[in-house]
Design an enzyme around this catalytic site. Structure first.
Site, short mmCIF file in Angstrom:
data_model
loop_
_atom_site.label_atom_id
_atom_site.label_comp_id
_atom_site.label_asym_id
_atom_site.label_seq_id
_atom_site.Cartn_x
_atom_site.Cartn_y
_atom_site.Cartn_z
N GLY A 123 39.12 -27.53 -5.49
CA GLY A 123 38.29 -28.73 -5.40
C GLY A 123 36.86 -28.50 -5.82
N SER A 161 36.61 -25.95 -11.08
CA SER A 161 36.69 -24.74 -11.90
C SER A 161 37.13 -25.05 -13.33
CB SER A 161 37.64 -23.77 -11.22
OG SER A 161 38.20 -22.90 -12.12
N ASP A 195 33.92 -34.29 -12.66
CA ASP A 195 33.82 -32.83 -12.82
C ASP A 195 33.20 -32.43 -14.16
OD1 ASP A 195 35.05 -32.82 -10.38
OD2 ASP A 195 36.58 -31.35 -10.91
O1 PMV Z 1 39.52 -31.79 -5.72
P1 PMV Z 1 38.94 -32.28 -6.98
O2 PMV Z 1 37.75 -31.50 -7.45
O3 PMV Z 1 40.00 -32.41 -8.04
O4 PMV Z 1 38.30 -33.71 -6.70
C1 PMV Z 1 39.07 -34.86 -6.63
C2 PMV Z 1 38.21 -36.03 -6.26
C3 PMV Z 1 39.00 -37.32 -6.17
O5 PMV Z 1 38.07 -38.32 -5.78
C4 PMV Z 1 40.06 -37.21 -5.10
C5 PMV Z 1 39.65 -37.70 -7.49
C6 PMV Z 1 38.70 -38.10 -8.62
O6 PMV Z 1 39.16 -38.03 -9.80
O7 PMV Z 1 37.56 -38.50 -8.39
#
Ligand code: PMV
Length: 350
Positions: A134, A137, A181
């Site tokens: 999360g 990376s 991200d």
């Molecule tokens: O865990 P990660 O870094 O893939 O974050 C996901 C965040 C969500 O809100 C659950 C999904 C998104 O695309 O925003």
């Protein structure tokens, strides 16, 4: 073992004395991220706050004499090459390596498209960021690869382009990511993100000292998103007000960040976590670390990212950092410090 002690080793970097007519390796890096507030709700149009942190992924690109694209991941212990569309494995499981390398191949192909020619490349990636936790990376690696290959080939890549290329790569990994991200890995800083309005940099002067606790449980973002969708479909009248509350939390947190009111920010993180818990995306491993951090006097603690394992974050006053890290470690997690950074993708050595 603290993850913060993980070292990056990328072989011998090119030295300044080398002949500048000869292309040597270029090393680039990009930051990981934590979602401070608003994950999951962001998928339904609510705002989220995301911070770039001082944990980085690194990529080193060098030219080859042949036309192969040779890829090596130090963390995953995979290596192999693509030649005329065929993948040959050198180290690791061929199926898994091909899958993990697919987004990197796409990044390189996009840069080569702009360069206008096909050249052979060695690309090595290494990261101080745990995978599938999360912390973004994969997006950090993609942005670092784009920048290192672009600089090696003398291709001018504005940050906008690096963001778009990394976003394409993220779609291979996560299906329909929100784009948060690749944005934070490219631009760094603190961003307010909302699906319909996009990214807005937040000018945060105050330090936001966070301890991250890694549960060691790998999880899939897709699975957690599907879980929330199911709850939302089943109980729309319950979930709708939760969405509104999540929005209010983020709006109040913007003020708390501006005012440097960490106590308020901590409270908001706790309330946000309660909502995420209600949606069913926390688990035993997260709850144990979150409770440990709160007992050790964290100002607030919550899961970060998709949940179901991965990482939690705790907002901690400087004098309590060690105490909170120890509590997380005693509860079976791997703690490490994270500081927000304004540095997005950058060239380390060329
Ligand atoms: O865990 P990660 O870094 O893939 O974050 C996901 C965040 C969500 O809100 C659950 C999904 C998104 O695309 O925003």
């Amino acid at each position: 073992m603290l993850l913060a002690t993980t070292q990056v080793s990328l072989g011998t970097p090119p030295s300044a004395s080398q002949n500048s007519d000869v292309y040597m390796g270029v090393i680039a890096s990009a930051p990981a991220k934590v979602i401070l507030l608003g994950e999951h709700f962001v998928v339904y149009g609510e705002p989220a706050i995301v911070l770039a942190i001082d944990k980085r992924a690194y990529a080193k690109a060098e030219l080859r004499q042949d036309k192969r694209l040779y890829l090596r991941s130090a963390n995953l212990n995979f290596s192999g090459y693509f030649e005329n569309g065929i993948f040959e494995i050198e180290k690791g499981d061929i199926k898994e390596a091909k899958l993990k390398f697919a987004p990197l191949k796409l990044v390189v192909e996009k840069v080569l498209e702009i360069y206008g020619d096909n050249v052979g490349l060695d690309v090595e990636v290494n990261s101080t960021v745990p995978v599938a936790a999360g912390l973004g990376s994969s997006a950090a690696v993609a942005a670092a690869v784009a920048a290192s290959v672009g600089t090696l080939l003398n291709v001018k890549l504005p940050k906008e382009t690096i963001f778009h290329i990394s976003y394409e790569a993220e779609k291979i990994v996560h299906g329909t990511p929100s784009g948060v991200d690749p944005a934070i890995s490219t631009f760094g800083g603190t961003l307010l993100f909302q699906m319909d309005t996009g990214f807005k940099p937040l000018d945060v002067k105050t330090d936001v000292p966070l301890v991250i606790g890694y549960t060691g449980v790998r999880r899939s973002t897709r699975v957690q998103i599907a879980k929330v969708q199911k709850v939302k479909n089943k109980y729309p009248r319950v979930v709708e007000p939760m969405m509104k509350t999540a929005r209010e939390i983020v709006l109040m947190a913007i003020d708390a960040l501006k005012e440097g009111d960490l106590e308020k920010l901590g409270d908001l993180m706790n309330i946000n976590h309660a909502l995420l818990c209600g949606l069913g995306v926390s688990d035993e491993s997260l709850e144990s670390l979150i409770n440990a951090a709160r007992k050790a006097s964290a100002l607030g603690a919550k899961l970060t990212g998709a949940g179901g394992g991965g990482c939690m974050i705790a907002l901690v006053q400087n004098e309590r950092i060690e105490q909170v890290q120890e509590a997380i470690q005693r509860s079976g997690g791997t703690p490490f410090m994270a500081k927000k950074t304004n540095e997005g993708v950058k060239i380390e050595e060329s």
